[in-house]
Enzyme design. Structure first.
Site, PDB file in Angstrom:
ATOM      1  CG  ASP A  93       6.205  -0.241   2.235  1.00 35.56           C
ATOM      2  OD1 ASP A  93       7.447  -0.207   2.169  1.00 35.56           O
ATOM      3  OD2 ASP A  93       5.520  -1.147   1.718  1.00 35.56           O
ATOM      4  CG  HIS A 141       3.178   0.353   6.740  1.00 34.23           C
ATOM      5  ND1 HIS A 141       3.094  -0.976   7.106  1.00 34.23           N
ATOM      6  CD2 HIS A 141       2.803   0.406   5.439  1.00 34.23           C
ATOM      7  CE1 HIS A 141       2.679  -1.690   6.067  1.00 34.23           C
ATOM      8  NE2 HIS A 141       2.495  -0.879   5.037  1.00 34.23           N
TER       9      HIS A 141
HETATM   10 ZN   LIG Z   1       1.688   0.711   1.155  1.00 28.79          ZN
END
Ligand SMILES: [Zn+2]
Length: 320
Positions: free
Chosen positions: A42, A202
């Site tokens: 992400d 992430h």
């Molecule tokens: Zn996010």
């Protein structure tokens, strides 16, 4: 007549039972088949994207990137990352434009988050994503309705590296902390014959790309899972075809903002009938066939339905 009454009661009770299901089937958090893990990154495309793509290529792993429209707009290098991601065989998906809390936005503002991101992705990579992930997973009933109206798959996760929590620790320590949930849930607590995962990481944290991603990949491959994209995990196409996203909603001039603009007196328009309907629909929720977190749900739904039918039958007989 009484049979009809019983039937109506059964349907009502069955729908009521469905409505109180705690796990919203519109939000996908497992795959539709066992033995696979959808690795998702992400908040990019970020400055470590090239490095991450090189690692994935070395490991021959395909992943899904939930990117932010604002990151794509930030500079040409990040915009160029989208084509590299596609060239690597990975899937592009939407993480909205601004990473704001969708549940605090008006419906028009939610649609704008999606349409702006879709537009900039189309400009830079020629695709309009069919999968979205709400920032912080925040997508309550109104958001769910809006996203489904846009034909989007609301993509959650069922295992989390929590890397964002540990980004300020020393890299080695952060990596060990981030591996704790992976080890507990996937390595020790699952079986590839029956389970599947959507794994959250992430790409904007240096240790996540430098150290964590390879450890995650190696341990999960050793456990016997295969990495897949969200498309293969869920079974719906990665991208929408045609101009299915409504034109951007221009916010009123003045000092209102997306997140706090109150609804106007007229109801927000329902999703404007786009030119051509989406190629896919999310009105039919996908139930994972087998999963770790959702094992009870299919059976629970059957039980709830059976219970409702039984109560309805009793009601019907009582009325005879
Ligand atoms: Zn996010």
């Amino acid at each position: 007549m009484k049979i009809a009454t019983s039937l109506i009661a059964a349907l009502f009770l069955a729908s009521a039972a469905t409505a109180v299901m705690p796990d919203d089937p519109a939000k996908i958090d497992t795959c539709t088949k066992p033995g696979v893990v959808a690795l998702t990154f992400d908040d990019g495309p970020g400055m470590y994207n090239d490095q991450l793509l090189a690692l994935l290529a070395k490991k021959n792993v395909k992943a899904t990137f939930f990117v932010l429209g604002s990151m794509i707009a930030a500079n040409a290098q990040q915009a160029g990352a989208l084509k590299k991601i596609l060239a690597g065989g990975h899937q592009l998906a939407s993480h909205t434009y601004s990473h704001g809390n969708l549940d605090l936005m008006t419906e028009d503002a939610m649609r704008l988050e999606i349409s702006k991101t879709s537009d900039i992705m189309f400009q830079n990579a020629g695709v309009r994503p069919a999968y979205m992930r709400a920032p912080e997973g925040r997508c309550a009933a109104t958001c769910t309705k809006v996203m489904e109206g846009l034909g989007l798959v609301i993509s959650h996760w069922n295992v989390d590296t929590n890397d964002w929590r540990f980004k300020d620790l020393a890299p080695a320590a952060a990596t060990e902390k981030s591996l704790e949930e992976i080890n507990k849930v996937v390595i020790q607590g699952s079986n590839p014959a029956t389970d599947s995962f959507i794994l959250l990481e992430h790409e904007i944290h240096k240790f996540s790309v430098d150290l964590l991603a390879e450890r995650v990949i190696d341990s999960i491959l050793a456990k016997g899972y295969k990495f897949v994209t969200m498309e293969e995990c869920v079974g719906k196409p990665s991208y929408l075809t045609g101009s299915v996203v409504p034109p951007p909603v221009v916010p009123p001039t003045g000092n209102s903002t997306n997140s706090v603009a109150p609804p106007t007196g007229t109801p927000a328009p329902t999703t404007a009938a786009p030119s051509g309907s989406p190629q896919q629909t999310s009105s039919e929720p996908i139930r994972p066939s087998v999963s770790t977190n959702n094992k009870v749900n299919s059976a629970g739904l059957v039980r709830a339905g059976a219970w409702a039918m039984g109560v309805a039958a009793a009601v019907g007989f009582a009325m005879l």
